[in-house]
Scaffold this motif. Structure first.
Motif, PDB file in Angstrom:
ATOM      1  N   LEU A 216      60.772  -5.531  23.783  1.00 52.66           N
ATOM      2  CA  LEU A 216      61.278  -4.659  25.091  1.00 52.66           C
ATOM      3  C   LEU A 216      62.250  -3.553  24.576  1.00 52.66           C
ATOM      4  O   LEU A 216      62.327  -2.697  25.264  1.00 52.66           O
ATOM      5  N   GLY A 217      62.768  -3.440  23.252  1.00 52.26           N
ATOM      6  CA  GLY A 217      63.260  -2.411  22.876  1.00 52.26           C
ATOM      7  C   GLY A 217      64.939  -2.352  23.353  1.00 52.26           C
ATOM      8  O   GLY A 217      65.460  -1.612  23.165  1.00 52.26           O
ATOM      9  N   MET A 218      65.215  -3.503  23.532  1.00 49.90           N
ATOM     10  CA  MET A 218      66.786  -3.658  23.907  1.00 49.90           C
ATOM     11  C   MET A 218      67.629  -3.837  22.633  1.00 49.90           C
ATOM     12  O   MET A 218      66.920  -3.796  21.578  1.00 49.90           O
ATOM     13  N   ILE A 219      68.920  -3.683  22.819  1.00 48.72           N
ATOM     14  CA  ILE A 219      69.772  -3.763  21.511  1.00 48.72           C
ATOM     15  C   ILE A 219      70.676  -5.143  21.783  1.00 48.72           C
ATOM     16  O   ILE A 219      71.301  -5.532  22.845  1.00 48.72           O
ATOM     17  N   GLU A 220      70.715  -5.973  20.656  1.00 42.47           N
ATOM     18  CA  GLU A 220      71.632  -6.985  20.929  1.00 42.47           C
ATOM     19  C   GLU A 220      73.034  -6.796  20.660  1.00 42.47           C
ATOM     20  O   GLU A 220      73.416  -5.939  19.805  1.00 42.47           O
ATOM     21  N   VAL A 221      73.985  -7.031  21.494  1.00 40.81           N
ATOM     22  CA  VAL A 221      75.315  -6.867  21.386  1.00 40.81           C
ATOM     23  C   VAL A 221      76.029  -8.231  21.110  1.00 40.81           C
ATOM     24  O   VAL A 221      75.584  -9.181  21.542  1.00 40.81           O
ATOM     25  N   ALA A 222      77.041  -7.963  20.383  1.00 35.94           N
ATOM     26  CA  ALA A 222      77.934  -9.402  19.874  1.00 35.94           C
ATOM     27  C   ALA A 222      78.548  -9.897  21.189  1.00 35.94           C
ATOM     28  O   ALA A 222      78.978  -9.119  22.002  1.00 35.94           O
ATOM     29  N   LYS A 223      78.323 -11.304  21.359  1.00 34.27           N
ATOM     30  CA  LYS A 223      79.304 -12.042  22.241  1.00 34.27           C
ATOM     31  C   LYS A 223      80.649 -12.178  21.939  1.00 34.27           C
ATOM     32  O   LYS A 223      80.755 -12.338  20.809  1.00 34.27           O
ATOM     33  N   PRO A 224      81.541 -12.034  22.870  1.00 36.68           N
ATOM     34  CA  PRO A 224      82.658 -12.226  22.674  1.00 36.68           C
ATOM     35  C   PRO A 224      83.059 -13.456  21.633  1.00 36.68           C
ATOM     36  O   PRO A 224      82.399 -14.791  22.037  1.00 36.68           O
ATOM     37  N   PRO A 225      84.039 -13.753  20.959  1.00 35.96           N
ATOM     38  CA  PRO A 225      84.021 -14.862  20.041  1.00 35.96           C
ATOM     39  C   PRO A 225      84.097 -16.280  20.780  1.00 35.96           C
ATOM     40  O   PRO A 225      83.917 -17.251  20.490  1.00 35.96           O
ATOM     41  N   ALA A 226      84.961 -16.027  21.788  1.00 34.60           N
ATOM     42  CA  ALA A 226      85.132 -17.390  22.770  1.00 34.60           C
ATOM     43  C   ALA A 226      83.915 -17.962  23.203  1.00 34.60           C
ATOM     44  O   ALA A 226      83.781 -19.030  23.739  1.00 34.60           O
ATOM     45  N   LEU A 227      82.830 -17.062  23.542  1.00 35.88           N
ATOM     46  CA  LEU A 227      81.524 -17.472  24.005  1.00 35.88           C
ATOM     47  C   LEU A 227      80.521 -17.610  22.854  1.00 35.88           C
ATOM     48  O   LEU A 227      79.526 -18.447  23.256  1.00 35.88           O
ATOM     49  N   ALA A 228      80.771 -17.166  21.774  1.00 29.71           N
ATOM     50  CA  ALA A 228      79.561 -17.098  20.759  1.00 29.71           C
ATOM     51  C   ALA A 228      79.309 -18.598  20.253  1.00 29.71           C
ATOM     52  O   ALA A 228      77.907 -18.792  20.048  1.00 29.71           O
ATOM     53  N   ALA A 229      80.160 -19.559  20.265  1.00 30.24           N
ATOM     54  CA  ALA A 229      80.152 -20.798  19.612  1.00 30.24           C
ATOM     55  C   ALA A 229      79.011 -21.588  20.690  1.00 30.24           C
ATOM     56  O   ALA A 229      78.550 -22.517  20.333  1.00 30.24           O
ATOM     57  N   ARG A 230      78.984 -21.067  22.180  1.00 34.14           N
ATOM     58  CA  ARG A 230      78.011 -21.710  22.975  1.00 34.14           C
ATOM     59  C   ARG A 230      76.544 -21.403  22.550  1.00 34.14           C
ATOM     60  O   ARG A 230      75.454 -22.003  23.334  1.00 34.14           O
ATOM     61  N   GLY A 231      76.377 -20.447  21.723  1.00 34.10           N
ATOM     62  CA  GLY A 231      74.824 -19.943  21.478  1.00 34.10           C
ATOM     63  C   GLY A 231      74.503 -18.941  22.638  1.00 34.10           C
ATOM     64  O   GLY A 231      75.356 -18.573  23.416  1.00 34.10           O
ATOM     65  N   GLY A 232      73.151 -18.617  22.501  1.00 33.53           N
ATOM     66  CA  GLY A 232      72.666 -17.590  23.077  1.00 33.53           C
ATOM     67  C   GLY A 232      72.578 -16.167  22.703  1.00 33.53           C
ATOM     68  O   GLY A 232      73.044 -15.957  21.695  1.00 33.53           O
ATOM     69  N   CYS A 233      72.324 -15.286  23.427  1.00 38.48           N
ATOM     70  CA  CYS A 233      72.331 -13.934  22.863  1.00 38.48           C
ATOM     71  C   CYS A 233      72.594 -12.922  24.201  1.00 38.48           C
ATOM     72  O   CYS A 233      72.154 -13.296  25.324  1.00 38.48           O
ATOM     73  N   TRP A 234      73.057 -11.713  23.945  1.00 34.35           N
ATOM     74  CA  TRP A 234      73.319 -10.831  25.060  1.00 34.35           C
ATOM     75  C   TRP A 234      72.527  -9.592  24.486  1.00 34.35           C
ATOM     76  O   TRP A 234      72.642  -9.202  23.406  1.00 34.35           O
ATOM     77  N   PHE A 235      72.017  -8.899  25.549  1.00 35.83           N
ATOM     78  CA  PHE A 235      71.144  -7.568  25.247  1.00 35.83           C
ATOM     79  C   PHE A 235      71.506  -6.457  26.121  1.00 35.83           C
ATOM     80  O   PHE A 235      71.942  -6.988  27.322  1.00 35.83           O
ATOM     81  N   GLU A 236      71.144  -5.241  25.754  1.00 36.12           N
ATOM     82  CA  GLU A 236      71.528  -4.168  26.747  1.00 36.12           C
ATOM     83  C   GLU A 236      70.698  -3.274  26.409  1.00 36.12           C
ATOM     84  O   GLU A 236      70.032  -3.169  25.170  1.00 36.12           O
ATOM     85  N   LEU A 237      70.447  -2.211  27.255  1.00 34.18           N
ATOM     86  CA  LEU A 237      69.610  -1.105  27.217  1.00 34.18           C
ATOM     87  C   LEU A 237      70.327  -0.087  28.545  1.00 34.18           C
ATOM     88  O   LEU A 237      69.967  -0.417  29.661  1.00 34.18           O
ATOM     89  N   GLY A 238      70.826   0.865  28.165  1.00 35.52           N
ATOM     90  CA  GLY A 238      71.168   1.857  28.873  1.00 35.52           C
ATOM     91  C   GLY A 238      72.347   0.961  30.071  1.00 35.52           C
ATOM     92  O   GLY A 238      72.902   0.241  29.629  1.00 35.52           O
ATOM     93  N   PRO A 239      71.978   1.229  31.403  1.00 35.01           N
ATOM     94  CA  PRO A 239      73.084   0.229  32.294  1.00 35.01           C
ATOM     95  C   PRO A 239      72.692  -1.110  32.311  1.00 35.01           C
ATOM     96  O   PRO A 239      73.368  -2.108  32.713  1.00 35.01           O
ATOM     97  N   VAL A 240      71.660  -1.567  31.702  1.00 36.46           N
ATOM     98  CA  VAL A 240      70.978  -3.094  31.774  1.00 36.46           C
ATOM     99  C   VAL A 240      71.758  -3.921  30.774  1.00 36.46           C
ATOM    100  O   VAL A 240      71.796  -3.461  29.943  1.00 36.46           O
ATOM    101  N   LYS A 241      72.456  -5.104  31.249  1.00 32.29           N
ATOM    102  CA  LYS A 241      72.919  -5.995  30.549  1.00 32.29           C
ATOM    103  C   LYS A 241      72.369  -7.097  30.796  1.00 32.29           C
ATOM    104  O   LYS A 241      72.434  -7.819  31.940  1.00 32.29           O
ATOM    105  N   LEU A 242      71.618  -7.974  29.696  1.00 31.69           N
ATOM    106  CA  LEU A 242      70.814  -9.109  29.976  1.00 31.69           C
ATOM    107  C   LEU A 242      71.707 -10.312  29.095  1.00 31.69           C
ATOM    108  O   LEU A 242      71.600 -10.193  27.997  1.00 31.69           O
ATOM    109  N   HIS A 243      72.100 -11.407  29.999  1.00 32.41           N
ATOM    110  CA  HIS A 243      72.963 -12.251  28.796  1.00 32.41           C
ATOM    111  C   HIS A 243      72.015 -13.481  28.929  1.00 32.41           C
ATOM    112  O   HIS A 243      71.724 -14.179  30.000  1.00 32.41           O
ATOM    113  N   LEU A 244      71.636 -14.267  27.995  1.00 30.80           N
ATOM    114  CA  LEU A 244      70.927 -15.333  27.958  1.00 30.80           C
ATOM    115  C   LEU A 244      71.829 -16.555  27.362  1.00 30.80           C
ATOM    116  O   LEU A 244      72.098 -16.531  26.039  1.00 30.80           O
ATOM    117  N   GLY A 245      72.085 -17.783  28.083  1.00 27.37           N
ATOM    118  CA  GLY A 245      72.865 -18.653  27.730  1.00 27.37           C
ATOM    119  C   GLY A 245      71.968 -19.757  27.285  1.00 27.37           C
ATOM    120  O   GLY A 245      70.910 -19.836  27.671  1.00 27.37           O
TER     121      GLY A 245
END
Length: 107
Positions: A17-46
């Motif tokens: 889809l051409g999105m960019i993965e962004v780092a999750k904040p450290p407090a949330l990273a331990a939960r797993g999942g991924c955050w992606f962005e593209l322009g104004p779109v922010k998609l968080h998969l938990g």
């Protein structure tokens, strides 16, 4: 998304889809999942231990190169279903690697 699906998510959301993965904040990273962005779109998969795909509720993504993206997704093996229910609106649906529904809308 189910536990352990981060690599599948990256392949789909970044590579296809051409999105960019962004780092999750450290407090949330331990939960797993991924955050992606593209322009104004922010998609968080938990991660959900009792995961069930979202087959009805879904994000609708505006796409500049609608035909090109749909063709590339089909080439990659995704079932992309054209939708003609809204007059004057080109859109299609597909599922991410976990069965979550994604809507593509021509920008």
């Amino acid at each position: 998304m189910p536990s352990g699906g981060e690599d599948k998510a990256r392949t789909f959301y970044v590579d296809q889809l051409g999105m960019i993965e962004v780092a999750k904040p450290p407090a949330l990273a331990a939960r797993g999942g991924c955050w992606f962005e593209l322009g104004p779109v922010k998609l968080h998969l938990g991660v959900d231990e009792d995961f069930r795909p979202a087959r009805k509720a879904h994000p609708g993504l505006l796409v500049d190169d609608f035909d090109g993206l749909c063709a590339a997704l089909r080439t990659a093996g995704h079932a992309v279903a054209d939708d003609h229910l809204l007059p004057g609106v080109r859109r299609a649906h597909l599922s991410d690697p976990f069965g979550n529904r994604i809507e593509l809308i021509e920008a």
